[in-house]
Design a protein around this motif. Structure first.
Motif, PDB file in Angstrom:
ATOM      1  N   VAL A   1      -2.876 -14.583  19.798  1.00 51.44           N
ATOM      2  CA  VAL A   1      -2.201 -13.400  19.265  1.00 51.44           C
ATOM      3  C   VAL A   1      -3.129 -12.781  18.232  1.00 51.44           C
ATOM      4  CG1 VAL A   1      -0.171 -12.512  18.087  1.00 51.44           C
ATOM      5  CG2 VAL A   1       0.050 -14.452  19.647  1.00 51.44           C
ATOM      6  N   LEU A   2      -3.631 -11.595  18.542  1.00 51.96           N
ATOM      7  CA  LEU A   2      -4.564 -10.893  17.674  1.00 51.96           C
ATOM      8  C   LEU A   2      -3.805  -9.831  16.896  1.00 51.96           C
ATOM      9  CD1 LEU A   2      -7.451 -10.291  16.695  1.00 51.96           C
ATOM     10  CD2 LEU A   2      -7.680  -8.724  18.636  1.00 51.96           C
ATOM     11  N   ASP A   3      -3.693 -10.052  15.591  1.00 50.30           N
ATOM     12  CA  ASP A   3      -3.060  -9.080  14.684  1.00 50.30           C
ATOM     13  C   ASP A   3      -4.180  -8.443  13.879  1.00 50.30           C
ATOM     14  OD1 ASP A   3      -1.616  -7.630  12.881  1.00 50.30           O
ATOM     15  OD2 ASP A   3      -0.792  -9.363  11.811  1.00 50.30           O
ATOM     16  N   ILE A   4      -4.615  -7.276  14.343  1.00 46.55           N
ATOM     17  CA  ILE A   4      -5.798  -6.677  13.726  1.00 46.55           C
ATOM     18  C   ILE A   4      -5.490  -5.225  13.379  1.00 46.55           C
ATOM     19  CG2 ILE A   4      -6.923  -5.814  15.827  1.00 46.55           C
ATOM     20  CD1 ILE A   4      -9.545  -7.078  14.634  1.00 46.55           C
TER      21      ILE A   4
ATOM     22  N   THR B   1       0.856  -1.184   0.000  1.00 43.43           N
ATOM     23  CA  THR B   1       0.000   0.000   0.000  1.00 43.43           C
ATOM     24  C   THR B   1       0.888   1.229   0.000  1.00 43.43           C
ATOM     25  OG1 THR B   1      -0.120   0.101   2.417  1.00 43.43           O
ATOM     26  CG2 THR B   1      -1.750  -1.269   1.315  1.00 43.43           C
ATOM     27  N   THR B   2       0.265   2.377  -0.030  1.00 42.96           N
ATOM     28  CA  THR B   2       1.049   3.613  -0.005  1.00 42.96           C
ATOM     29  C   THR B   2       1.742   3.812   1.331  1.00 42.96           C
ATOM     30  OG1 THR B   2      -0.957   4.798   0.646  1.00 42.96           O
ATOM     31  CG2 THR B   2      -0.431   4.727  -1.705  1.00 42.96           C
ATOM     32  N   ARG B   3       1.266   3.119   2.377  1.00 40.30           N
ATOM     33  CA  ARG B   3       1.846   3.292   3.702  1.00 40.30           C
ATOM     34  C   ARG B   3       2.766   2.154   4.116  1.00 40.30           C
ATOM     35  NH1 ARG B   3      -3.036   5.609   7.568  1.00 40.30           N
ATOM     36  NH2 ARG B   3      -3.455   7.512   6.395  1.00 40.30           N
ATOM     37  N   ASN B   4       2.679   1.029   3.439  1.00 38.33           N
ATOM     38  CA  ASN B   4       3.424  -0.139   3.889  1.00 38.33           C
ATOM     39  C   ASN B   4       3.629  -1.076   2.715  1.00 38.33           C
ATOM     40  OD1 ASN B   4       4.636  -2.131   5.340  1.00 38.33           O
ATOM     41  ND2 ASN B   4       2.822  -2.760   6.464  1.00 38.33           N
ATOM     42  N   ASP B   5       4.856  -1.598   2.611  1.00 34.76           N
ATOM     43  CA  ASP B   5       5.161  -2.535   1.533  1.00 34.76           C
ATOM     44  C   ASP B   5       4.627  -3.936   1.816  1.00 34.76           C
ATOM     45  OD1 ASP B   5       6.422  -0.559   0.159  1.00 34.76           O
ATOM     46  OD2 ASP B   5       8.441  -1.079   0.850  1.00 34.76           O
ATOM     47  N   ASN B   6       4.285  -4.216   3.046  1.00 37.12           N
ATOM     48  CA  ASN B   6       3.805  -5.559   3.404  1.00 37.12           C
ATOM     49  C   ASN B   6       2.622  -5.407   4.364  1.00 37.12           C
ATOM     50  OD1 ASN B   6       3.773  -8.391   3.465  1.00 37.12           O
ATOM     51  ND2 ASN B   6       5.126  -8.466   5.235  1.00 37.12           N
ATOM     52  N   SER B   7       1.585  -4.770   3.886  1.00 32.22           N
ATOM     53  CA  SER B   7       0.433  -4.465   4.727  1.00 32.22           C
ATOM     54  C   SER B   7      -0.520  -5.648   4.762  1.00 32.22           C
ATOM     55  CB  SER B   7      -0.293  -3.225   4.188  1.00 32.22           C
ATOM     56  OG  SER B   7      -1.458  -2.978   4.936  1.00 32.22           O
ATOM     57  N   SER B   8      -0.922  -6.031   5.984  1.00 32.89           N
ATOM     58  CA  SER B   8      -1.912  -7.108   6.142  1.00 32.89           C
ATOM     59  C   SER B   8      -3.292  -6.545   5.825  1.00 32.89           C
ATOM     60  CB  SER B   8      -1.883  -7.647   7.574  1.00 32.89           C
ATOM     61  OG  SER B   8      -0.633  -8.221   7.860  1.00 32.89           O
ATOM     62  N   ARG B   9      -3.952  -7.151   4.857  1.00 33.70           N
ATOM     63  CA  ARG B   9      -5.262  -6.676   4.441  1.00 33.70           C
ATOM     64  C   ARG B   9      -6.364  -7.548   5.019  1.00 33.70           C
ATOM     65  NH1 ARG B   9      -4.133  -2.316   4.520  1.00 33.70           N
ATOM     66  NH2 ARG B   9      -6.185  -1.788   3.676  1.00 33.70           N
ATOM     67  N   PHE B  10      -6.120  -8.108   6.183  1.00 31.50           N
ATOM     68  CA  PHE B  10      -7.121  -8.890   6.893  1.00 31.50           C
ATOM     69  C   PHE B  10      -6.679  -8.944   8.352  1.00 31.50           C
ATOM     70  CE2 PHE B  10      -3.773 -11.788   6.066  1.00 31.50           C
ATOM     71  CZ  PHE B  10      -3.799 -12.733   7.060  1.00 31.50           C
ATOM     72  N   GLY B  11      -7.583  -9.281   9.208  1.00 32.80           N
ATOM     73  CA  GLY B  11      -7.251  -9.471  10.609  1.00 32.80           C
ATOM     74  C   GLY B  11      -7.205 -10.950  10.940  1.00 32.80           C
TER      75      GLY B  11
END
Length: 1821
Positions: free
Chosen positions: A436-439, A211-221
């Motif tokens: 571990v909640l990655d949200i 994304t524009t903010r992150n090269d490896n952005s998680s697009r889900f939780g």
């Protein structure tokens, strides 16, 4: 405190700033209540007037003291507000490079955008087992706290990681899972922790995007539950996902990418297995090229794809399923490239049948091409009466295509998650879990849609749970401390949540609008305006009728309603789904089955029809309609409620990730972005809740230590610290509401700690002023006295100077007169000297002329005299020479005459028997017999000669007759016949002469060849000597060339390092072996418990290895070999049989090296002896009888040495053959009962054969010696001077011999002669064969020497490094060749063994029948024999140092001496008594030559020691006891082995106690390995005892009272505040413990060298643990800690010197800690300081130095922090260092242990066995 007291002059405050958010300023004038402005001075020295709202009384925030800046916990700040939090995070992030900070129960993590070395295994182990507040903030600390609480409270835990995209949520969650995988590794071999970590690359590939903010952005939780068993080992995991961003599959904004898996698959499209996917580069596909650039800098998609495939394989996804997954992903790309052609009317469209991408799509998914092409452009309309098929517009077709692509990807995503869960599922019962909640965090963009609405809704729910949890913790803390509870008002976002999820809320209205047939986004927005316009959390934008604003807890967010309905419906056409259901691929069919029950936790886009709304052509069933009503919003709300229920049932731990800047710059801090995220993530809310109560909390002890200066002297008389603190606070703070006294702590309102710090600083400042005043007055007095003394001194020196100047003037005047006088005298003297020199020169030349004339005359006369002298001398010498020659001639003639006479006498004497008798006294009888035989032979010769004369006479008569007949016949035959006969006789004569000549030629050639061979041997020996000289010269040249001492030292150091590394690797192998052995024993015990059935059990691994490693040196297997049979190839045997255990291999290598060294020594001795013999032959001195005896001894020794060399080679081969044979037979016949008996029978036969062979060899050696001595006598007789005969005579030659005795002697001589002749012939043949073999060996050695010489010359041309490498290669090749030879011998022995087994099978039945009887007979005979031996010894009454026991008493011996023995039983006896007793038992078994008894005793002893150590694995005294005994037994086996290298310090009595029959080298190696294992266990026990004490004693305890002062601590309590608790230790506790260790080891007789190594290891552990804690704790990095450390280290050094351990190297291991303590105390300001630090801290790495400087924290305001510029200077100066990247020391590192040989001065016969050992069955021999 009043406002005027707080806002006084020099007070620092925070004021708002548009650029930096908050800016620091300082009051330049006291503020009085009611004033409308403050006079401030900014940091840039500008003056500013800050307005104040008098009515609201809103004054600027106060700034914390500098001593509190940079705290690990934000709640430790006295003033808790937004600018203080922001400034503390900024200082920690930019100046100290600390990315983690505590904020109460929250861990704030700032993304550094740079890889930091703080996540290694060493850091994990450093945080493991530590309290959360004891170390610096870290994600590992949070994970450890969760793990510890799960084990302690037996309650499930959750770690909630949240933050913006790009803030580092995924990485934080990944590190948390890595920590759990490392600390709680699975107990079995399933490696479930590796599978948990392997799920990360898969989920990143299918769920992350750029994304524009992150090269490896998680697009889900995702929420990952890691399951643990009762032992808290990982047994499984489960993953739940939330709200996958499906729209990214078909659309990406500028500078963004689709999911990584698409690009990874395109990057790997060229692989052969992916040809059928028909993929090209990512730029060619519409779904992957909308964002522009398809690559990410620094990312290799092909490499990541390989990691993804490996992860799939690790998780058990078959290769066929992987290919199917990749086909589905590729089909989505082809679907996006399908070209849709619009018709002329614009309401319909079509797809070309030849569309390549549609064909690929249908082939990859296995669906019909025509149906898919039709239903992509058509849809069904269903009415009550009939069904219509309608064409769709191009835009509708594109939307339908995109919906299909999104649905396929969502279903595939759900399928992959489901299979990951299956792979991570376990059948074991789960005892507890950590989630571990990655949200996603709170999001707000320029355009916010349905995804942002769901994300912010989830964050509202999480924030509510977070607020309630913080409030609950505060309440529990107050109740625990018995503080009066007052209600704290905190933000409750329930109204905002009700706005979203309550009845007729936003989600309900959205679902209702979705049910309307013609519902639109505008209608839904209008309903929202009508329903919620009165809500305080809902607003309508002024300029839009399709947007709405929700006021969240973090910020206002404007949502655009466009697309809400479509995304909520998630519509896809049923006809397209039905086509996919009919696919010929099972995986595609599984993705779209309707009968799957959707998991409510996985809320991506839904699974099956339950998660989509399908426009069906037929009216669906009622239940199906009910299912279709579940929209995406409804599913998300349901899953969110389930998640909240799960989190509420666990103990949560919070990690808030902060993005420092939007440009992804490393360590760049944007305050505006940081404040925005701090407000959104709830950190400031935590601060506000804490500030509303009592945020600052102090333990009574810490408060007393910190503010002791504020206590009055009379108050210190009270011993109750709690009462003192209460009285002090009541006097200092008048308002009782500002503080509360708890049970163990004091609670303060916000700002009170700062006030106390101000009072403390004022107190210090007043004391400082007083000290300065006194010191300055003293300095002025000192200065005045110094000036007065200086003035008096100056006056004295000035007056002296004037006096000296006057005296100098007078002296100069007098000197001028003297100069004039001397100058005038000098001129007159020069004139006189000139005239005098001229006269002298004239006289000299005149006298020289006369003297030279006289000299020439004398010289001529002298030369004439010399000529006359030489001529007269020559004439006299010539006359004398004539007389001398004549005399010599006469003497020679006379001596020749005498020599002939003596020679004649010698010849006569040599023929007599007396002469031979004198030559060899020992063979007198034999020589007499030989003489008798010679006489008999002479008689026989006379008789034969008489017979010969008779025969010759008769022959002459017959010849005469024949001649007469011949003459008659010739006369009758005529003249022709006689001529023919004469010719034949002549031809025969010529042939006879020719044969004689040829024989003579051959004899001459033979002699010539023999002489040439002798000459060649002499030349070769001379050449060998020359080569040796040349080698020595080359060695000398090498030594001359290597003059550089530094290079030699470096080479030595490198070799020593290599040796240490090799030793370390070996001991690590021993350690791993012991661990595997322990594990095997544990598994065996478990199997025994499970089975509970008796049966045959295998021997443990250690026992089997000992049995396989046993050595039988008394048995020679050389007689077994069958040379007639061919060797079996290695391929037939197999590699598994040929493979050996690593321990056996190492022992074989060691044995081969020893034998090779022995061979070289013997070769050198042989060469020396040959040189000595050659010198003796050249000199040939006269010999007498004694010399002959010495020659005989030398000959015997030479032959014995040759025999020993050959036997040594044979034994080396036989040893390896026998060892491998034993190992193979033990493994092949482990289960049979008959093979050990047959094998023992075979060994007995071989033993007897070997003994007989030894006897025969000894006889052959004796006879060969006699022959050689006789040859030497014969040669010596030829070369002796004539006077030898005169001196030698037979001792019995004058005695009278009777006739009968002579006849008997004659017959004896005849018989002996025949016997000797036969023996001599056989020995001569053997001698010739041996000479030939020796010649072959000499030739081989010469060839080998030539090769080595060439190799040596080549090596000299190489560099030193290359020489070392070349030597290693040569050694490897040599060992390889030897191993091949050993394998051949193994094959030969195996074949012989099979052959012997076949033969032994015939006799097995008989042996089994007689076995019992034979055993009884052997026991009886052994007892009788032993009794007789004891009886003999008793008569001698001399104990020989041997102990005898019966075989059946061996178990009792091991039990009493090893298993049941306690060290206390042997107090007051000889140290290491069990080792001496065991050796005496071994010595007796060696004495009786019983190898089985030796093997059994040693094996039982070693197994018994291991059993005892396993049982007492935490008993230091027992472990030390058996370490000392094992080492002593090892020393005894070396000392009494018979090896000269170990016998140098033995007495004569001790040499008598050496082993005679067995070589126990292999067992020495086994005992050495056992000693290493015991030593490692001893270190483990001692480290386990000392490690809990180290941090408290070295860093936290006040060794120097009053030196350190505690700083304010936050929510995370420090262990240092628990001084009165049970976990506090002082340095004296460590010293007491080490005294106990030292005393135990000394009393038990452990070698001093081993004791030194033990304490060197312990001191290294103290250094490593202390330094690691210092590097991970900010609170201990101060000047006072450095002083405490130096004091503690000096105490430890003093202890070492007191115990005489200062030479052990323990102090050197503490060098890093010493330098760290010095670094804390050094000045840290200027360039010179930086250079001093760099030159001093050589044992610390650059990373460690910088870390300590970053952590350095002043304890009071009088110290200064280390500036960033100074740290950069240090880094610049240390750039050239090649330091390792590891920050922490490996405290588990273990130095390799050495066991130096330490012989005992005791003799075995002086040892007394006490009765307490109960060893009465042992008999002294």
């Amino acid at each position: 405190m009043s406002v005027s007291e707080l806002y006084s002059k020099y007070t620092r405050v925070w004021i708002p700033d548009p650029e930096e958010v908050w800016r620091s300023a300082e009051l330049i004038k006291d503020y009085k209540e009611g004033e409308k402005s403050l006079q401030l001075k900014l940091e840039d020295e500008t003056i500013q007037e800050y307005p104040v709202d008098v009515q609201k009384n809103q004054l600027p925030f106060l700034r914390n003291p500098d001593i509190l800046v940079g705290e690990n916990d934000l709640t430790a700040l006295s003033y808790l507000h937004e600018p203080a939090v922001l400034h503390n995070l900024k200082v920690r992030f930019l100046e100290s490079n600390h990315i983690y900070t505590y904020c109460g129960i929250v861990l704030v993590a700032i993304n550094p955008y740079e890889q930091l070395p703080i996540y290694g295994q060493d850091v994990i182990y450093a945080y493991s087992g530590q309290n959360m507040g004891d170390m610096d903030p870290h994600i590992f600390a949070v994970a450890e706290e969760a793990y510890k609480q799960m084990a302690r409270d037996e309650k499930n835990q959750s770690i909630i990681v949240s933050g913006e995209s790009g803030a580092g949520k995924t990485v934080s969650a990944k590190y948390a899972m890595r920590y759990f995988a490392t600390v709680g590794g699975s107990a079995n071999e399933t490696n479930i922790e590796e599978k948990v970590l392997a799920s990360s690359p898969i989920m990143e590939a299918i769920g992350n995007a750029k994304t524009t903010r992150n090269d490896n952005s998680s697009r889900f939780g995702k929420y990952i539950q890691i399951g643990f068993d009762k032992r808290y080992h990982i047994i499984g995991a489960n993953m739940r996902t939330y709200l996958l961003e499906k729209s990214r599959v078909v659309f990406q904004a500028d500078d963004e990418r689709n999911y990584h898996i698409f690009y990874q698959l395109c990057a790997a499209a060229s692989l052969p297995e992916f040809k059928e996917l028909a993929l090209t580069c990512a730029e060619d596909f519409f779904y992957t090229s909308q964002g522009g650039d398809t690559s990410i800098e620094g990312i290799d998609d092909a490499e990541d794809f390989e990691k993804t495939r490996q992860a799939f394989t690790l998780l058990g996804v078959r290769e066929s399923h992987q290919i199917s997954i990749f086909k589905i992903i590729a089909s989505i790309l082809h679907l996006g490239n399908v070209e849709i052609k619009s018709e002329r009317d614009g309401d319909s469209c079509s797809i070309s049948p030849q569309d390549e991408h549609l064909n690929n799509f249908c082939q990859l998914l296995g669906v019909e091409h025509s149906q898919m092409m039709h239903w992509l452009c058509h849809c069904k309309l269903v009415t009550t009466s009939e069904t219509y098929v309608k064409t769709m517009s191009p835009q509708q077709v594109i939307n339908a295509r995109n919906a299909l692509a999104k649905h396929i990807y969502a279903q595939l995503f759900a399928w992959i998650v489901e299979h990951i869960n299956k792979a991570l599922h376990t059948s074991h019962k789960q005892h507890s879990f950590i989630g571990v909640l990655d949200i996603y965090g709170f999001e707000t963009f320029e355009v916010n849609s349905f995804e942002q609405f769901c994300i912010n809704y989830a964050n509202e729910k999480l924030q509510q749970q977070f607020n309630s949890h913080v409030f609950k913790l505060e309440q529990e803390e107050y109740m625990k401390e018995q503080i009066p509870w007052t209600l704290i008002d905190f933000y409750d976002n329930q109204p905002c949540i009700d706005l979203i999820e309550a009845k007729l809320g936003i989600l309900d209205l959205l679902d209702e609008e979705c049910k309307v047939p013609k519902g639109t986004d505008q209608n839904w927005a209008q309903k929202l305006y009508d329903r919620h316009s009165s809500s305080q959390h809902f607003q309508k934008p002024r300029m839009s009728n399709t947007s709405f604003i929700v006021i969240h807890f973090a910020d206002k967010v404007e949502y655009h309603s466009d697309g809400f309905l479509e995304k909520n419906r998630d519509t896809v056409y049923e006809e397209q789904i039905n086509i996919l259901k009919a696919s010929k691929f099972p995986l595609v069919t599984d993705l779209f089955n309707d009968d799957k029950d959707p998991s409510p936790a996985t809320t991506t886009s839904g699974k099956g029809s339950s998660k989509i709304n399908v426009r069906s052509a037929r009216p669906p069933v009622k239940a199906s309609n009910k299912e279709h009503k579940k929209t995406v919003g409804h599913q998300f709300r349901t899953s969110l409620h389930l998640l909240m229920d799960t989190l509420n049932a666990t103990t949560p731990h919070y990690v808030r990730c902060i993005k420092p800047n939007d440009k992804k710059l490393p360590f760049h801090f944007d305050p505006r972005r940081a404040v925005q995220q701090l407000r959104a993530c709830g950190v400031l809310e935590t601060i506000r809740i804490s500030a509303a109560g009592y945020p600052s909390r102090w333990a009574y002890h810490d408060f007393f230590n910190r503010y002791r200066v504020l206590i009055k002297k009379h108050e210190l008389t009270n011993t109750d610290k709690k009462a003192i603190c209460k009285s002090v606070l009541e006097n200092l703070i008048k308002d009782p509401d500002k503080f509360q006294f708890g049970r163990t702590k004091i609670f303060f309102r916000a700002g009170q700690v700062a006030y106390l710090e101000k009072l403390r600083a004022d107190k210090f400042r007043a004391a400082t002023i007083m000290i300065q005043k006194t010191v300055r007055g003293w300095l002025q007095k000192v200065k005045y006295r110094r000036l007065k003394r200086a003035t008096l001194t100056l006056q004295r020196y000035c007056r002296g100077h004037l006096a000296r100047r006057l005296a100098e003037h007078l002296r100069q005047t007098r000197a001028a007169l003297v100069f004039q006088k001397q100058y005038r005298m000098h001129r007159a003297r020069l004139a006189y000297q000139r005239v005098h020199r001229a006269a002298v020169v004239i006289q000299a030349f005149t006298r020289g002329m006369f003297v030279r004339r006289i000299y020439h005359q004398v010289l001529m006369e002298h030369k004439a005299t010399i000529i006359q002298k030489h001529v007269r001398g020559w004439m006299a010498r010539r006359h004398f020479q004539r007389l001398w020659d004549a005399a010599i001639v006469i003497q020679c003639a006379f001596r020749r005459l005498k020599a002939k006479q003596e020679l004649k006498a010698l010849k006569i004497q040599a023929r007599s028997a007396e002469h031979l008798k004198r030559l060899n006294v020992g063979m007198e009888n034999k020589v007499v017999q030989l003489q008798r035989k010679i006489d008999d032979q002479n008689k026989e010769f006379k008789t034969l000669s008489e017979q010969l004369s008779v025969v010759t006479s008769t022959h002459a008569m017959e010849v005469g007759k024949l001649k007469k007949e011949l003459a008659q016949y010739q006369q009758s035959q005529g003249v022709d016949t006689s001529l023919r006969l004469q010719e034949e006789v002549e031809s025969l004569r010529t042939e006879l002469q020719k044969a004689h000549s040829e024989r003579k030629v051959l004899e001459d050639a033979h002699t010539r060849e023999k002489d040439e061979l002798r000459k060649r041997v002499a030349d070769l020996e001379q050449e060998n000597a020359l080569l040796k000289d040349e080698k020595e010269q080359l060695n000398n040249q090498i030594l001359c060339q290597s003059k550089d001492g530094f290079a030699e030292n470096s080479v030595k150091e490198n070799l020593m390092k290599d040796l240490e590394e090799e030793r370390t690797r070996y001991q690590n192998l021993v350690k791993e072996y012991s661990q595997l052995e322990q594990r095997y024993d544990n598994l065996q015990d478990e199997m025994t418990i499970i089975k509970q059935t008796p049966g045959h059990r295998r021997n443990p691994s250690n026992q089997s290895s000992l049995e396989s490693d046993s050595n039988y040196p008394s048995i020679s297997t050389s007689e077994i070999g069958d040379t007639e049979d061919a060797l079996q190839p290695v391929d037939e045997i197999g590699l598994e049989k040929a493979a050996m255990d690593m321990t056996v291999f190492l022992k074989l290598q060691k044995r081969v090296r020893e034998l090779e060294q022995e061979r070289k020594k013997l070769q050198v001795q042989l060469e020396k002896r040959e040189q000595q013999d050659s010198k003796k032959v050249q000199v040939e001195p006269p010999k007498n009888d004694i010399d002959l005896d010495q020659d005989a001894d030398l000959a015997y020794n030479s032959l014995k040495r040759q025999e020993l060399e050959s036997e040594n080679k044979k034994l080396k081969n036989d040893l390896n053959e026998l060892r491998k044979a034993v190992a193979d037979q033990a493994t092949q016949n482990n289960s049979t009962h008959s093979s050990p008996d047959s094998y023992s029978l075979l060994l007995n036969q071989l033993k007897l054969a070997n003994e007989e062979l030894e006897v025969r060899k000894e006889e052959v050696l004796i006879l060969r010696t006699q022959i050689m001595s006789a040859d030497q006598h014969r040669l010596a007789g030829k070369s002796m001077e004539p006077n030898i005969n005169a001196r030698t005579s037979w001792p019995n030659s004058e005695k009278h011999v009777d006739q009968e005795d002579a006849i008997e002697a004659y017959h004896g001589v005849c018989q002996t002669n025949r016997l000797l002749e036969a023996q001599l012939q056989a020995q001569s043949r053997e001698h010739e064969e041996e000479v030939e073999s020796l010649k072959a060996q000499v030739e081989a050695l010469k060839e080998e020497m030539d090769k080595q010489q060439q190799t040596f010359c080549q090596t000299l041309l190489l560099s030193p490094e290359a020489q070392v490498e070349f030597g290693i290669q040569q050694e490897i090749s040599r060992l390889t060749n030897e191993n091949l030879d050993l394998k051949e011998l193994v094959e030969k022995l195996e074949k012989n063994e099979r052959k012997l087994k076949k033969q032994l099978k015939i006799y097995m039945k008989k042996v089994q029948d007689l076995e019992a009887a034979q055993a009884l007979a052997q026991n009886d005979s052994r007892r009788d024999e032993l009794t007789r031996q004891v009886t003999v010894q008793r008569k001698e009454k001399n104990f020989q140092g041997m102990l005898e026991y019966h075989k059946e008493d061996e178990a009792l011996l091991i039990r009493n001496l090893v298993t049941d023995l306690k060290p206390q039983m042997l107090s007051g006896t000889v140290p290491c008594l069990p080792a001496y007793i065991l050796y005496m038992c071994i010595r007796h078994a060696d004495y009786v030559n019983d190898d089985l008894k030796v093997h059994s005793l040693l094996t039982a002893t070693i197994n018994g020691i291991k059993k005892v150590l396993k049982k007492n694995n935490d008993d230091f005294e027992m472990t030390s006891f058996w370490l000392s005994n094992t080492c002593r037994l090892l020393h005894c086996l070396k000392q009494y082995s018979g090896d000269e290298g170990f016998m140098t310090q033995n007495t004569a009595k001790q040499n008598e106690h050496c082993l005679k029959n067995f070589d126990l080298t292999e067992y020495r190696q086994v005992l050495s390995d056992l000693s290493i294992q015991i030593y490692q266990q001893l270190i483990k026990i001692s480290e386990g005892v000392l490690q809990p004490m180290i941090v408290s004693a070295m860093l936290e305890n006040e060794s120097i009272q009053g030196l350190s002062g505690m700083k304010p601590t936050g929510y995370r309590k420090r262990s240092s505040s628990k001084v009165d608790g049970d976990n506090s230790y002082c340095l004296e506790a460590i010293i007491r413990q080490m005294n106990s260790f030292h005393t135990v080891m000394c009393e038990q007789g452990l070698d001093p060298e081993i004791i030194q190594q033990v304490f060197k290891q312990l001191f290294y552990m103290i250094n490593a643990v202390t330094l690691n804690n210092l590097l991970l704790r900010k609170d201990v990095c101060s000047w006072s800690t450095g002083m405490q450390l130096r004091y503690n280290i000096s105490q430890l050094e003093e202890w070492l010197r007191g115990r005489n351990l200062h030479q052990s190297g323990a102090v050197q291991t503490m060098e890093p800690l010493i330098q760290a303590a010095q670094l804390l105390q050094l000045k840290k300001k200027t360039q010179e300081d930086a250079e001093a630090i760099c030159s001093l801290c050589t044992s610390l790495s650059t990373q460690q130095i910088v870390k300590i400087l970053n952590l350095y924290t002043p304890l009071n305001e009088f110290e200064e922090r280390v500036t960033v510029a100074f740290i950069r200077t240090i880094q610049a100066q240390l750039q050239e260092r090649n330091d390792p990247q590891q920050l922490l020391l490996d405290f588990k590192h273990m130095f390799p242990v050495l066991f130096p040989f330490n012989p005992s001065s005791l003799t075995m016969d002086s040892i007394h066995i006490p009765a307490c050992l109960k060893l009465e069955f042992l008999n002294e021999v």
